[in-house]
Design a protein around this motif. Structure first.
Motif, mmCIF file in Angstrom:
data_model
loop_
_atom_site.group_PDB
_atom_site.id
_atom_site.type_symbol
_atom_site.label_atom_id
_atom_site.label_comp_id
_atom_site.label_asym_id
_atom_site.label_seq_id
_atom_site.Cartn_x
_atom_site.Cartn_y
_atom_site.Cartn_z
ATOM 1 N N ALA A 168 0.826 -1.210 0.000
ATOM 2 C CA ALA A 168 0.000 0.000 0.000
ATOM 3 C C ALA A 168 0.857 1.257 0.000
ATOM 4 N N VAL A 169 1.916 1.264 0.790
ATOM 5 C CA VAL A 169 2.787 2.433 0.880
ATOM 6 C C VAL A 169 3.471 2.704 -0.465
ATOM 7 N N ALA A 170 3.884 1.631 -1.128
ATOM 8 C CA ALA A 170 4.523 1.814 -2.441
ATOM 9 C C ALA A 170 3.566 2.493 -3.417
ATOM 10 N N GLY A 171 2.320 2.089 -3.391
ATOM 11 C CA GLY A 171 1.330 2.699 -4.263
ATOM 12 C C GLY A 171 1.050 4.146 -3.898
ATOM 13 N N LEU A 172 0.969 4.412 -2.608
ATOM 14 C CA LEU A 172 0.723 5.779 -2.153
ATOM 15 C C LEU A 172 1.857 6.708 -2.570
ATOM 16 N N LYS A 173 3.086 6.280 -2.374
ATOM 17 C CA LYS A 173 4.235 7.116 -2.695
ATOM 18 C C LYS A 173 4.330 7.372 -4.199
ATOM 19 N N ASN A 174 3.985 6.336 -4.976
ATOM 20 C CA ASN A 174 3.980 6.525 -6.431
ATOM 21 C C ASN A 174 2.960 7.587 -6.842
ATOM 22 N N ALA A 175 1.885 7.687 -6.062
ATOM 23 C CA ALA A 175 0.842 8.675 -6.355
ATOM 24 C C ALA A 175 1.092 10.004 -5.653
ATOM 25 N N GLY A 176 2.205 10.097 -4.919
ATOM 26 C CA GLY A 176 2.540 11.328 -4.226
ATOM 27 C C GLY A 176 1.751 11.557 -2.959
ATOM 28 N N VAL A 177 1.159 10.481 -2.402
ATOM 29 C CA VAL A 177 0.359 10.592 -1.172
ATOM 30 C C VAL A 177 1.249 10.249 0.011
ATOM 31 N N THR A 178 1.330 11.123 0.988
ATOM 32 C CA THR A 178 2.185 10.889 2.162
ATOM 33 C C THR A 178 1.407 10.871 3.470
ATOM 34 N N SER A 179 0.100 11.143 3.415
ATOM 35 C CA SER A 179 -0.711 11.194 4.634
ATOM 36 C C SER A 179 -2.072 10.573 4.360
ATOM 37 N N VAL A 180 -2.529 9.702 5.256
ATOM 38 C CA VAL A 180 -3.827 9.034 5.075
ATOM 39 C C VAL A 180 -4.537 8.881 6.411
ATOM 40 N N LYS A 181 -5.823 8.662 6.341
ATOM 41 C CA LYS A 181 -6.588 8.148 7.465
ATOM 42 C C LYS A 181 -6.691 6.631 7.286
ATOM 43 N N VAL A 182 -6.971 5.918 8.370
ATOM 44 C CA VAL A 182 -7.120 4.462 8.300
ATOM 45 C C VAL A 182 -8.475 4.065 8.865
ATOM 46 N N LYS A 183 -9.181 3.244 8.087
ATOM 47 C CA LYS A 183 -10.442 2.670 8.543
ATOM 48 C C LYS A 183 -10.381 1.155 8.426
ATOM 49 N N VAL A 184 -11.265 0.501 9.167
ATOM 50 C CA VAL A 184 -11.412 -0.945 9.041
ATOM 51 C C VAL A 184 -12.852 -1.247 8.632
ATOM 52 N N ASP A 185 -12.986 -2.199 7.731
ATOM 53 C CA ASP A 185 -14.301 -2.624 7.248
ATOM 54 C C ASP A 185 -14.471 -4.097 7.588
ATOM 55 N N ASP A 186 -15.269 -4.372 8.614
ATOM 56 C CA ASP A 186 -15.552 -5.759 8.991
ATOM 57 C C ASP A 186 -17.027 -6.077 8.774
ATOM 58 N N SER A 187 -17.625 -5.385 7.799
ATOM 59 C CA SER A 187 -19.067 -5.525 7.569
ATOM 60 C C SER A 187 -19.449 -6.850 6.935
ATOM 61 N N LEU A 188 -18.465 -7.689 6.616
ATOM 62 C CA LEU A 188 -18.778 -9.023 6.089
ATOM 63 C C LEU A 188 -19.646 -9.800 7.066
ATOM 64 N N PHE A 189 -19.392 -9.597 8.375
ATOM 65 C CA PHE A 189 -20.195 -10.234 9.421
ATOM 66 C C PHE A 189 -21.062 -9.179 10.108
ATOM 67 N N PRO A 190 -22.221 -9.573 10.612
ATOM 68 C CA PRO A 190 -23.024 -8.640 11.406
ATOM 69 C C PRO A 190 -22.362 -8.397 12.760
ATOM 70 N N PRO A 191 -22.804 -7.374 13.500
ATOM 71 C CA PRO A 191 -22.242 -7.136 14.831
ATOM 72 C C PRO A 191 -22.310 -8.395 15.693
ATOM 73 N N PRO A 192 -21.290 -8.640 16.511
ATOM 74 C CA PRO A 192 -21.231 -9.877 17.301
ATOM 75 C C PRO A 192 -22.361 -9.993 18.318
ATOM 76 N N THR A 193 -22.799 -11.227 18.534
ATOM 77 C CA THR A 193 -23.764 -11.545 19.583
ATOM 78 C C THR A 193 -23.330 -12.832 20.265
ATOM 79 N N LEU A 194 -23.879 -13.080 21.433
ATOM 80 C CA LEU A 194 -23.679 -14.363 22.098
ATOM 81 C C LEU A 194 -24.553 -15.408 21.421
ATOM 82 N N ALA A 195 -24.026 -16.614 21.286
ATOM 83 C CA ALA A 195 -24.834 -17.717 20.771
ATOM 84 C C ALA A 195 -25.752 -18.233 21.870
#
Length: 449
Positions: A168-195
Motif C-alpha cells: 500500500a505504501v509503495a502505491g501511495l508514494k507513487n501517487a505522491g500521497v504521504t498522509s492518510v486516514k485508516v479505517k477498518v471494514d468488517d461488515s462481512l459479518f453482522p455485529p457480534p452476539t452471544l450464541a
C-alpha cells in the motif's frame, strides 16, 4: 478444549496408577466437490443408504463379532463403568472399513459434545468451500483513506499485515500521497452476539466476539479496530503519516484496490483449528461456510447449513442433534456419540479423502506437544493409557460438565477403529475423567491388556 476449566498438568494430583452390524452405506458415490450457492434442498446422490440397522451395538447381542472384537467389547463394557465417568456417558466403536458396530453404550443419547462439535463445522466448511479455498484480506484507497477490509481470515498475522502495508505504501508514494486516514471494514459479518447457550463470561477468555478481521489470533473485544491499529503503525513505520484515530467504516465501490492477501488453504486452517481446538477459528468458519452456501453469516444460518450438509450431502441422521454454534461452546449443543463417530467415519473414508482428509490429519495425536493431547495437558500419561502414545488420533472436548474424546486408531487386529466417548455431568475431577477416557481409547487401540 473449550472453556477456561482446562487444567494444565503442572500441580495436578495423581494417584498411582451381539452384534448390530451396519450395512456398508453408500456414503459417497463419486469424489465430493465443493458446493456453492444455496442450501442443499433435497437428498443428493451422496445420501446414505437407509437400509442400515441401529447404530448402537447392545452388549448382549454380539453374534457377528470375531474373537478379538468380542474381547474388546467386553473390556469396554468394564471400562465405561469407571466411577470417574459418572452415570451419563455415551460411547461407540466402529470398524472403519465395514462400518460394523463393534461396541456401543448409550451411543444414541444426545449429550453436550463440547469441542467435538468442531468436527461437524469442519465437515461442512470443507464440503461447501472446498479444501483449497482461501480467505482474502484487502486494502483499498479512496478520499484520503486506506481501508483494511476483513475477509474472514482468522489466521491473518502481523507479517501478513506488514506485507499489505508495504504494498500500500509503495502505491501511495507513487501517487505522491504521504498522509492518510485508516479505517477498518468488517461488515462481512453482522455485529457480534452471544450464541444460544453461551455464558457472558466466555468473552474473551474462551472466545472473542466474532468479527471478520483479526490479527495474530488476538481475542480482544474489538479485534477489527485492533488489526487496524496494527496496520496504521506499520504504515507509519514505512514513512506514511496516519492522521486521526483508526475508525470503522465501509469501503465503497469507488475505492481503488491497492493490496490484498490470501490466507493459507482452508485445509490447513481446519488442521490448525482441530489440533489446538481453536474456538475463534471455528466460529469464523461457521460464518464463512454460511456465506459460501448463500446464507447469512450468523449462528442460526451457519448451523442450518451444517445440518443441511450433514443430512442431505452425507446422509447423517440428525434426529438427536442440536447445534447452536460452530465451536461447541454452547451448553445447548447436543450430539450423540454415534453421530460424532459417523462424522469421523466419513472423514477417514478413502472416497472422501480429497474433501475431508484434513480432518483426520488435523486430529491431535496422543502425546503430541502443542496439541490438546499433548503432555502439557496431562493426556495419555497414566499406566492405563501411556502405551497408546503415538497410536491414537482424537478430538478432545472440554466444558464444565462435559468431556469428550473421539478419534481413530489401528487396533490390535490390524483394522482401523473409529470411536467416540462423551461424558456429561460427572462430579469427578476433570483430570480423572480425561484419564478414564484416555484409558478407553487405549483399550480400543489394544495396547492396554
Amino acid at each position: 478444549m473449550s472453556e477456561k476449566s482446562r487444567t494444565p498438568v503442572s500441580g495436578r494430583h495423581r494417584k498411582p496408577k451381539a452384534p448390530a452390524v451396519a450395512a456398508r452405506r453408500a456414503l459417497v458415490l463419486a469424489a465430493v466437490t465443493p458446493v456453492a450457492g444455496a442450501l442443499f434442498t433435497g437428498p443428493s446422490a451422496f445420501a446414505a443408504d437407509k437400509a442400515g440397522v441401529s447404530p448402537v451395538a447392545q452388549p448382549q447381542k454380539r453374534q457377528g463379532l470375531d474373537a478379538a472384537e468380542r474381547k474388546l467389547a467386553h473390556q469396554l463394557d468394564t471400562g465405561i463403568h469407571n466411577k470417574s465417568l459418572g452415570n451419563t456417558v455415551g460411547g461407540v466403536v466402529l470398524d472403519a472399513k465395514s462400518d460394523k458396530v463393534v461396541w456401543g453404550h448409550d451411543a444414541a443419547t444426545a449429550l453436550m459434545p463440547a469441542s467435538n462439535a468442531k468436527l461437524a463445522t469442519a465437515t461442512a466448511a470443507l464440503t461447501v468451500l472446498g479444501p483449497d479455498h482461501r480467505f482474502t484480506t484487502r486494502v483499498v484507497y479512496g478520499d484520503g483513506t486506506l481501508t483494511l477490509v476483513g475477509g474472514g481470515d482468522r489466521v491473518l498475522t502481523g507479517d501478513d499485515l506488514a506485507a499489505l502495508a508495504k504494498t500500500a505504501v509503495a502505491g501511495l508514494k507513487n501517487a505522491g500521497v504521504t498522509s492518510v486516514k485508516v479505517k477498518v471494514d468488517d461488515s462481512l459479518f453482522p455485529p457480534p452476539t452471544l450464541a444460544t447457550g453461551w455464558k457472558e463470561d466466555y468473552y474473551t477468555d474462551s472466545v472473542a466476539p466474532v468479527r471478520a478481521l483479526v490479527v495474530d489470533g488476538h481475542t480482544g473485544t474489538d479485534t477489527s479496530l485492533d488489526a487496524g491499529e496494527v496496520f496504521a503503525r506499520q504504515l507509519a513505520a514505512q514513512g506514511v503519516t496516519v492522521t486521526g484515530d483508526v475508525a470503522r467504516g465501509q469501503a465503497t465501490r469507488h475505492d481503488v484496490p491497492v493490496a490484498k492477501h490470501a490466507s493459507p488453504k482452508l485445509s490447513e486452517i481446519v488442521k490448525k483449528m482441530l489440533k489446538t481446538s481453536d474456538n475463534n477459528i471455528a466460529e469464523t468458519l461457521l460464518r464463512m461456510t454460511a456465506l459460501g452456501a448463500g446464507q447469512a453469516p450468523t449462528f442460526t444460518d451457519g448451523t442450518a447449513v451444517v445440518r443441511d450438509v450433514l443430512s442431505h450431502h452425507y446422509g447423517v441422521p440428525l434426529d438427536n442433534v442440536e447445534l447452536y454454534d460452530g465451536s461447541g461452546l454452547s451448553r445447548a449443543d447436543r450430539i450423540p456419540a454415534a453421530t460424532v463417530a459417523r462424522l469421523l467415519d466419513l472423514a477417514t473414508d478413502p472416497r472422501n479423502k480429497r474433501t475431508l482428509g484434513a480432518i483426520e490429519k488435523g486430529l491431535p495425536i496422543a502425546g503430541e506437544a502443542g496439541s490438546t493431547l499433548g503432555p502439557e495437558w496431562g493426556r495419555f500419561d497414566t499406566p492405563a493409557s501411556e502405551c497408546a502414545i503415538g497410536k491414537v488420533k482424537a478430538k478432545t472436548g472440554t466444558l464444565t460438565g462435559a468431556i469428550a474424546l473421539s478419534g481413530v486408531t489401528k487396533a490390535r487386529d490390524g483394522r482401523v477403529k473409529v470411536f467416540s466417548f462423551i461424558e456429561n455431568g460427572s462430579t469427578a475431577n476433570s483430570n480423572d475423567i480425561k484419564d478414564a477416557l484416555d484409558g478407553l481409547a487405549a483399550t480400543v487401540n489394544g495396547c492396554r491388556t
